[in-house]
Design a protein around this motif. Structure first.
Motif, PDB file in Angstrom:
ATOM      1  N   HIS A  68      88.683  65.405  88.103  1.00 30.84           N
ATOM      2  CA  HIS A  68      89.200  65.044  86.780  1.00 30.84           C
ATOM      3  C   HIS A  68      90.030  65.335  85.646  1.00 30.84           C
ATOM      4  CE1 HIS A  68      84.397  63.288  88.102  1.00 30.84           C
ATOM      5  NE2 HIS A  68      85.111  63.125  89.031  1.00 30.84           N
ATOM      6  N   HIS A  69      89.906  66.984  85.758  1.00 32.85           N
ATOM      7  CA  HIS A  69      90.721  66.772  84.475  1.00 32.85           C
ATOM      8  C   HIS A  69      92.127  67.167  84.780  1.00 32.85           C
ATOM      9  CE1 HIS A  69      86.983  70.326  83.070  1.00 32.85           C
ATOM     10  NE2 HIS A  69      86.467  68.964  82.413  1.00 32.85           N
ATOM     11  N   SER A  70      92.629  67.345  85.787  1.00 31.75           N
ATOM     12  CA  SER A  70      93.930  67.256  86.540  1.00 31.75           C
ATOM     13  C   SER A  70      94.687  65.313  86.549  1.00 31.75           C
ATOM     14  CB  SER A  70      94.509  67.008  87.819  1.00 31.75           C
ATOM     15  OG  SER A  70      93.893  68.474  88.316  1.00 31.75           O
ATOM     16  N   LYS A  71      93.546  64.669  86.263  1.00 28.00           N
ATOM     17  CA  LYS A  71      93.749  63.152  86.386  1.00 28.00           C
ATOM     18  C   LYS A  71      94.285  62.713  84.393  1.00 28.00           C
ATOM     19  CE  LYS A  71      93.396  58.611  86.811  1.00 28.00           C
ATOM     20  NZ  LYS A  71      93.663  57.514  88.196  1.00 28.00           N
ATOM     21  N   VAL A  72      93.542  63.198  84.031  1.00 32.82           N
ATOM     22  CA  VAL A  72      93.501  63.250  82.711  1.00 32.82           C
ATOM     23  C   VAL A  72      94.675  63.811  82.029  1.00 32.82           C
ATOM     24  CG1 VAL A  72      92.263  64.107  80.469  1.00 32.82           C
ATOM     25  CG2 VAL A  72      90.573  63.426  82.198  1.00 32.82           C
ATOM     26  N   VAL A  73      95.168  64.931  82.153  1.00 29.91           N
ATOM     27  CA  VAL A  73      95.936  65.607  82.139  1.00 29.91           C
ATOM     28  C   VAL A  73      97.526  64.562  82.872  1.00 29.91           C
ATOM     29  CG1 VAL A  73      97.612  67.476  82.062  1.00 29.91           C
ATOM     30  CG2 VAL A  73      95.868  67.751  81.571  1.00 29.91           C
ATOM     31  N   THR A  74      97.274  64.225  84.018  1.00 28.75           N
ATOM     32  CA  THR A  74      98.612  63.876  84.286  1.00 28.75           C
ATOM     33  C   THR A  74      98.594  62.425  83.544  1.00 28.75           C
ATOM     34  OG1 THR A  74      96.662  62.538  86.030  1.00 28.75           O
ATOM     35  CG2 THR A  74      98.389  65.049  86.290  1.00 28.75           C
ATOM     36  N   THR A  75      97.956  61.329  83.110  1.00 26.64           N
ATOM     37  CA  THR A  75      97.358  60.404  82.304  1.00 26.64           C
ATOM     38  C   THR A  75      98.004  60.675  80.745  1.00 26.64           C
ATOM     39  OG1 THR A  75      95.397  60.458  82.068  1.00 26.64           O
ATOM     40  CG2 THR A  75      96.546  58.786  83.896  1.00 26.64           C
ATOM     41  N   LEU A  76      97.789  61.699  80.263  1.00 32.24           N
ATOM     42  CA  LEU A  76      97.710  62.327  78.802  1.00 32.24           C
ATOM     43  C   LEU A  76      99.539  62.740  78.589  1.00 32.24           C
ATOM     44  CD1 LEU A  76      96.661  62.376  76.229  1.00 32.24           C
ATOM     45  CD2 LEU A  76      95.865  64.419  76.544  1.00 32.24           C
ATOM     46  N   ALA A  77     100.296  63.651  79.260  1.00 34.75           N
ATOM     47  CA  ALA A  77     101.082  64.002  79.440  1.00 34.75           C
ATOM     48  C   ALA A  77     102.496  62.880  78.993  1.00 34.75           C
ATOM     49  CB  ALA A  77     101.542  65.252  80.755  1.00 34.75           C
ATOM     50  N   PRO A  78     102.138  62.096  80.192  1.00 34.46           N
ATOM     51  CA  PRO A  78     103.314  60.900  79.676  1.00 34.46           C
ATOM     52  C   PRO A  78     103.261  60.159  78.485  1.00 34.46           C
ATOM     53  CG  PRO A  78     102.565  59.975  81.646  1.00 34.46           C
ATOM     54  CD  PRO A  78     102.079  61.386  80.602  1.00 34.46           C
ATOM     55  N   GLY A  79     102.493  60.094  78.168  1.00 36.29           N
ATOM     56  CA  GLY A  79     101.867  59.651  76.579  1.00 36.29           C
ATOM     57  C   GLY A  79     101.008  58.127  77.015  1.00 36.29           C
ATOM     58  N   ASP A  80     100.395  58.091  77.754  1.00 34.75           N
ATOM     59  CA  ASP A  80      99.473  57.045  78.207  1.00 34.75           C
ATOM     60  C   ASP A  80      98.152  57.648  77.978  1.00 34.75           C
ATOM     61  OD1 ASP A  80      98.235  55.476  79.606  1.00 34.75           O
ATOM     62  OD2 ASP A  80      98.032  55.353  82.044  1.00 34.75           O
ATOM     63  N   GLY A  81      97.442  57.422  76.766  1.00 38.82           N
ATOM     64  CA  GLY A  81      96.496  57.377  75.660  1.00 38.82           C
ATOM     65  C   GLY A  81      95.071  55.802  76.587  1.00 38.82           C
ATOM     66  N   PRO A  82      95.654  55.029  76.797  1.00 41.11           N
ATOM     67  CA  PRO A  82      94.620  54.463  77.782  1.00 41.11           C
ATOM     68  C   PRO A  82      94.514  55.037  78.931  1.00 41.11           C
ATOM     69  CG  PRO A  82      96.373  52.542  76.298  1.00 41.11           C
ATOM     70  CD  PRO A  82      96.653  54.281  76.643  1.00 41.11           C
ATOM     71  N   GLY A  83      95.338  55.499  79.660  1.00 40.64           N
ATOM     72  CA  GLY A  83      94.606  55.693  81.609  1.00 40.64           C
ATOM     73  C   GLY A  83      94.475  57.081  81.111  1.00 40.64           C
ATOM     74  N   ALA A  84      94.646  57.932  79.696  1.00 38.66           N
ATOM     75  CA  ALA A  84      93.381  59.034  79.404  1.00 38.66           C
ATOM     76  C   ALA A  84      92.341  59.233  79.388  1.00 38.66           C
ATOM     77  CB  ALA A  84      94.873  60.095  78.143  1.00 38.66           C
ATOM     78  N   ALA A  85      91.805  57.604  77.790  1.00 43.12           N
ATOM     79  CA  ALA A  85      91.208  57.326  78.095  1.00 43.12           C
ATOM     80  C   ALA A  85      90.109  57.072  79.177  1.00 43.12           C
ATOM     81  CB  ALA A  85      90.750  56.083  76.983  1.00 43.12           C
ATOM     82  N   THR A  86      90.428  56.257  79.651  1.00 38.13           N
ATOM     83  CA  THR A  86      89.833  55.998  80.717  1.00 38.13           C
ATOM     84  C   THR A  86      89.561  57.277  82.003  1.00 38.13           C
ATOM     85  OG1 THR A  86      90.239  53.661  81.107  1.00 38.13           O
ATOM     86  CG2 THR A  86      90.055  54.440  83.030  1.00 38.13           C
ATOM     87  N   ALA A  87      90.300  57.747  82.246  1.00 30.82           N
ATOM     88  CA  ALA A  87      90.056  58.722  82.890  1.00 30.82           C
ATOM     89  C   ALA A  87      88.979  59.548  82.465  1.00 30.82           C
ATOM     90  CB  ALA A  87      91.731  60.312  83.609  1.00 30.82           C
ATOM     91  N   MET A  88      89.131  60.168  81.377  1.00 30.09           N
ATOM     92  CA  MET A  88      88.216  61.136  80.521  1.00 30.09           C
ATOM     93  C   MET A  88      86.688  60.171  80.742  1.00 30.09           C
ATOM     94  SD  MET A  88      86.773  63.362  79.695  1.00 30.09           S
ATOM     95  CE  MET A  88      88.529  64.346  78.690  1.00 30.09           C
ATOM     96  N   ARG A  89      86.839  58.763  80.043  1.00 33.20           N
ATOM     97  CA  ARG A  89      84.867  58.011  80.380  1.00 33.20           C
ATOM     98  C   ARG A  89      84.874  58.342  81.478  1.00 33.20           C
ATOM     99  NH1 ARG A  89      87.496  54.418  76.444  1.00 33.20           N
ATOM    100  NH2 ARG A  89      88.526  53.372  78.430  1.00 33.20           N
ATOM    101  N   ASP A  90      85.353  58.092  82.877  1.00 30.56           N
ATOM    102  CA  ASP A  90      85.154  58.205  84.306  1.00 30.56           C
ATOM    103  C   ASP A  90      85.052  59.928  84.365  1.00 30.56           C
ATOM    104  OD1 ASP A  90      84.579  57.226  87.034  1.00 30.56           O
ATOM    105  OD2 ASP A  90      86.569  59.018  87.328  1.00 30.56           O
TER     106      ASP A  90
END
Length: 114
Positions: A68-90
């Motif tokens: 789960h943490h990897s998913k958050v970081v891999t979406t956040l790193a390139p600037g995908d805020g909405p993707g990171a937010a979805t990953a963190m909510r999940d």
């Protein structure tokens, strides 16, 4: 586990404690990045209260949490805020049920007769 350029050794004997520390560091760093000081205070308080539950339950959920943490970081790193937010909510929704069960097990182990 790496923290501020240093590696925190994870031996099999120290694994639950190391994994718990890695989890705490990850979440505190995410909250620091938000700039929300109140959320930082609340999370620090929550981490202190849940330390025993997390330690007891660590072996069961460490791999899943890392994914789960990897998913958050891999979406956040390139600037995908909405993707990171979805990953963190999940991550949070899945862990909520697991944390409730871990708390139940911890209380039973500690206070229920064998």
């Amino acid at each position: 586990m790496k923290r501020a350029g240093r590696s925190i050794p994870c031996t099999s004997a120290g694994f639950p404690r190391c994994a718990q520390k890695a989890n705490t560091v990850f979440h505190m760093q995410m909250v620091r990045l938000s700039g929300n000081r109140e959320l930082q205070r609340v999370l620090a308080n929550l981490n202190a209260r849940l330390r025993l539950v997390c330690w007891v339950d660590m072996a069961d959920w460490c791999g899943l949490t890392s994914a789960h943490h990897s998913k958050v970081v891999t979406t956040l790193a390139p600037g995908d805020g909405p993707g990171a937010a979805t990953a963190m909510r999940d991550h949070i929704s899945r862990r909520r049920a697991q944390a409730t069960e871990a708390a139940r097990k911890t209380i039973l182990r500690r206070y229920a007769p064998s």
